[in-house]
Write a protein that holds these residues in place. Sequence first.
Motif, PDB file in Angstrom:
ATOM      1  N   SER A 216       0.961  -1.236   0.151  1.00 58.34           N
ATOM      2  CA  SER A 216      -0.106  -0.110   0.175  1.00 58.34           C
ATOM      3  C   SER A 216       0.998   1.341   0.066  1.00 58.34           C
ATOM      4  O   SER A 216       0.605   2.246  -0.872  1.00 58.34           O
ATOM      5  CB  SER A 216      -0.996   0.032   1.089  1.00 58.34           C
ATOM      6  N   TYR A 217       1.746   1.388   0.756  1.00 56.36           N
ATOM      7  CA  TYR A 217       2.789   2.612   1.009  1.00 56.36           C
ATOM      8  C   TYR A 217       3.879   1.957   0.444  1.00 56.36           C
ATOM      9  O   TYR A 217       4.823   1.235   1.085  1.00 56.36           O
ATOM     10  CB  TYR A 217       2.951   2.740   2.444  1.00 56.36           C
ATOM     11  N   HIS A 218       4.277   2.424  -0.903  1.00 57.75           N
ATOM     12  CA  HIS A 218       5.150   1.362  -1.629  1.00 57.75           C
ATOM     13  C   HIS A 218       6.130   2.458  -2.414  1.00 57.75           C
ATOM     14  O   HIS A 218       7.067   1.950  -2.800  1.00 57.75           O
ATOM     15  CB  HIS A 218       4.630   0.670  -2.566  1.00 57.75           C
ATOM     16  N   GLY A 219       5.847   3.691  -2.244  1.00 60.60           N
ATOM     17  CA  GLY A 219       6.877   4.518  -3.196  1.00 60.60           C
ATOM     18  C   GLY A 219       7.106   6.160  -2.476  1.00 60.60           C
ATOM     19  O   GLY A 219       6.305   6.365  -1.687  1.00 60.60           O
ATOM     20  N   PRO A 220       7.752   6.608  -3.306  1.00 56.22           N
ATOM     21  CA  PRO A 220       7.689   8.277  -3.208  1.00 56.22           C
ATOM     22  C   PRO A 220       6.457   8.896  -3.309  1.00 56.22           C
ATOM     23  O   PRO A 220       5.737   8.545  -4.216  1.00 56.22           O
ATOM     24  CB  PRO A 220       8.727   8.760  -3.910  1.00 56.22           C
ATOM     25  N   GLY A 221       6.165   9.916  -2.463  1.00 57.92           N
ATOM     26  CA  GLY A 221       4.934  10.625  -2.447  1.00 57.92           C
ATOM     27  C   GLY A 221       3.906  10.488  -1.339  1.00 57.92           C
ATOM     28  O   GLY A 221       4.454   9.543  -0.437  1.00 57.92           O
ATOM     29  N   THR A 222       3.027  11.463  -1.267  1.00 54.48           N
ATOM     30  CA  THR A 222       1.977  11.296  -0.118  1.00 54.48           C
ATOM     31  C   THR A 222       1.546   9.951  -0.006  1.00 54.48           C
ATOM     32  O   THR A 222       1.259   9.277  -0.978  1.00 54.48           O
ATOM     33  CB  THR A 222       1.122  12.407   0.038  1.00 54.48           C
ATOM     34  N   CYS A 223       0.643   9.666   1.196  1.00 56.45           N
ATOM     35  CA  CYS A 223      -0.317   8.293   1.040  1.00 56.45           C
ATOM     36  C   CYS A 223      -1.355   8.688   0.424  1.00 56.45           C
ATOM     37  O   CYS A 223      -1.602   9.635   0.319  1.00 56.45           O
ATOM     38  CB  CYS A 223      -0.562   8.025   2.617  1.00 56.45           C
ATOM     39  N   THR A 224      -2.057   7.597  -0.650  1.00 60.65           N
ATOM     40  CA  THR A 224      -2.977   8.054  -1.417  1.00 60.65           C
ATOM     41  C   THR A 224      -4.380   8.096  -0.800  1.00 60.65           C
ATOM     42  O   THR A 224      -5.214   8.326  -1.634  1.00 60.65           O
ATOM     43  CB  THR A 224      -2.953   7.187  -2.526  1.00 60.65           C
ATOM     44  N   PHE A 225      -4.582   7.931   0.684  1.00 63.85           N
ATOM     45  CA  PHE A 225      -5.814   7.753   1.145  1.00 63.85           C
ATOM     46  C   PHE A 225      -6.130   9.430   1.436  1.00 63.85           C
ATOM     47  O   PHE A 225      -5.207  10.151   1.542  1.00 63.85           O
ATOM     48  CB  PHE A 225      -5.990   6.909   2.435  1.00 63.85           C
ATOM     49  N   TYR A 226      -7.454   9.720   1.654  1.00 64.76           N
ATOM     50  CA  TYR A 226      -7.761  11.103   2.043  1.00 64.76           C
ATOM     51  C   TYR A 226      -7.728  11.396   3.287  1.00 64.76           C
ATOM     52  O   TYR A 226      -8.711  11.573   4.014  1.00 64.76           O
ATOM     53  CB  TYR A 226      -9.063  11.485   1.223  1.00 64.76           C
ATOM     54  N   GLY A 227      -6.619  11.679   3.783  1.00 63.31           N
ATOM     55  CA  GLY A 227      -6.089  11.980   5.099  1.00 63.31           C
ATOM     56  C   GLY A 227      -5.747  13.447   5.299  1.00 63.31           C
ATOM     57  O   GLY A 227      -6.264  14.133   4.383  1.00 63.31           O
ATOM     58  N   THR A 228      -5.184  13.807   6.548  1.00 63.72           N
ATOM     59  CA  THR A 228      -4.903  15.298   6.554  1.00 63.72           C
ATOM     60  C   THR A 228      -3.762  15.859   5.533  1.00 63.72           C
ATOM     61  O   THR A 228      -3.892  16.768   4.904  1.00 63.72           O
ATOM     62  CB  THR A 228      -4.088  15.338   7.889  1.00 63.72           C
ATOM     63  N   ALA A 229      -3.032  14.961   4.999  1.00 61.49           N
ATOM     64  CA  ALA A 229      -1.957  15.391   3.969  1.00 61.49           C
ATOM     65  C   ALA A 229      -2.516  15.885   2.608  1.00 61.49           C
ATOM     66  O   ALA A 229      -2.210  16.969   2.374  1.00 61.49           O
ATOM     67  CB  ALA A 229      -1.032  14.324   3.919  1.00 61.49           C
TER      68      ALA A 229
END
Length: 618
Positions: A216-229
């Motif tokens: 799920s958390y596999h590479g560069p960038g923000t997490c893809t779920f719609y959280g605070t970031a």
Amino acid sequence: MAIHDTVSSVTQRIRQRSAERRAAYERHMQDQHRQGVHRGELSCGNLAHGFAACGPQDKNQLKLMNSANLGIVSSYNDMLSAHQPLAPFPDMIKEAARRMGSTAQFAGGVPAMCDGVTQGQPGMELSLFSRDVIAMATAVALSHNMFDAALYLGICDKIVPGLFIGAARFGHLPAMLVPGGPMTSGLPNSEKARVRQLYTEGKVGRGELLEAESESYHGPGTCTFYGTANSNQLMMEMMGLHLPGASFVNPNTPLREALTRYAAEQSIRNSEPGGNYRPFWKQINEKAIVNAMIGLLASGGSTNHTLHLVAMAGAAGITINWDDFAELSAVVPSMTRIYPNGQADVNHFQAAGGMSFLIRELLDAGLLHRDIDCVFGGDLSDYTREPFLDNGELVWREGPTESLDPDVLRPASNPFSPTGGLAVLDGNLGRGVIKISAVKPEFRRVEAPVRLFSDQNELKAAFDAGELDRDVVVVVRFQGPRANGMPELHKLTPYLGVLQDRGHKVALVTDGRMSGASGKVPAAIHMTPEAYDGGPLARLREGDVVRLDPENGTLQALVAAAEWQAREPAATDIESYRYGMGRELFAGFRSLVGGAEDGAATFGGFEARDVDKGGRTA
């Protein structure tokens, strides 16, 4: 279309409530502004120190006093996926500035921590306070007075709010937020959640869990779920502090690089030497803040922003409160389904029409203020466009007028829900917020006996022992900002989800946080006054029946009024949670921090020292 009556009235109420505070802020910003390049204020000795390490070309340019110098403030580190892509940005920005006959300097770095790494760990108790550390680090970086505009490189949960607060206090400078973008899509969110729940029940091992998390958390960038970031990115674009369409372009792509270079060029144009002076303080007013609130509500964004946005607005001399959120939520439609409110991620949202479609729909429905100053173009109308590369040149074209995936993104005329899904709760347990956009209607109202915890780690033992296998309102108290820094409590979600799946009525009540990952179990959070200060949660006793009714905005302990008033608040031993992993260094923050509805800020309110959270003169 004319602005919606409720949006207009809330905006007007905020303007009136903030009048004195905002006027003081504007005076301060005008006092900080000096015509001409800012380094011209420095003595020769000061200036020599300021460019001593520059190369000959930049040094000569800085001596001339006729061009802009950009200050770069960055949250780069190479451990965290969201921040690692920022590494090459300063060199891109410097090169772009030189092509414009100007300069850029890396003014300073700010700390960036990841709640995903610290979740359920002692380090999480530093998370909320890191926002104010970031604001202070931003101020230190810009304190040299070498800069005519500033670029703020940051993405995640506390970083963008902290950078925004710092930018507001240097509001005489033009400001632009420069994002890095989300990682590409990995393991579907539904599968990740399924494996987490199986692990909670002991049906898969740690190896299977780690594999699912890694996919799920596999590479560069923000997490893809719609959280605070990702809520941060949406709000920055809604306020016109990003370039149009910049929020959700993946890292390490030609378009991402082109947007970063253009951000430098546009910041120079927006500087006073560039001839189109757009200082932060003139851009960010009550209309821009209301736009951020509306974007957050329409997209089902992070509950953390019922804290952060209060503090951010306050730094710009604007007082908002939870009633403003609730009143807007009642008229703002829910237009997206992004995990945890659905199964899609932000890349799917982007592909379905993204920010250009969302902004166009909200503008056409009269739910956004069009007439705000933005870092690009004239007003927010320019943010219905999307960036593209045309033979290597960055151009903007009108975005889609219809959603390309109505399961992810819908028009305002046909939303997933007619309201924004955020409710304010009042009752004898105090005041809090709840995000119900991800909670099915049949699970929202809960009336059950409470089970009390003073530590989130205690809940696992109770779950494993079968003590929670019933209708239950789980209360985790002494988790407020003054107690232990107000950590997020995601560790509880899988356990409560299992109980709900077993057919039980389940809810969480806490003076801690849950953030943008608040899921299918109703969670009354940010309860204030907090238990550590003798707030109502401290009056609860094991087995009391509590009724949570978010549809009617109430949270009530069903205890006779006389008995309730006669109860002494419970105490807890909190000292053992204040040492180790650096927590002892934050004792001053815990003693200074305000309440949740005040933004849980440690700065004392800036110009609002004589104004309480409701905007009344104290």
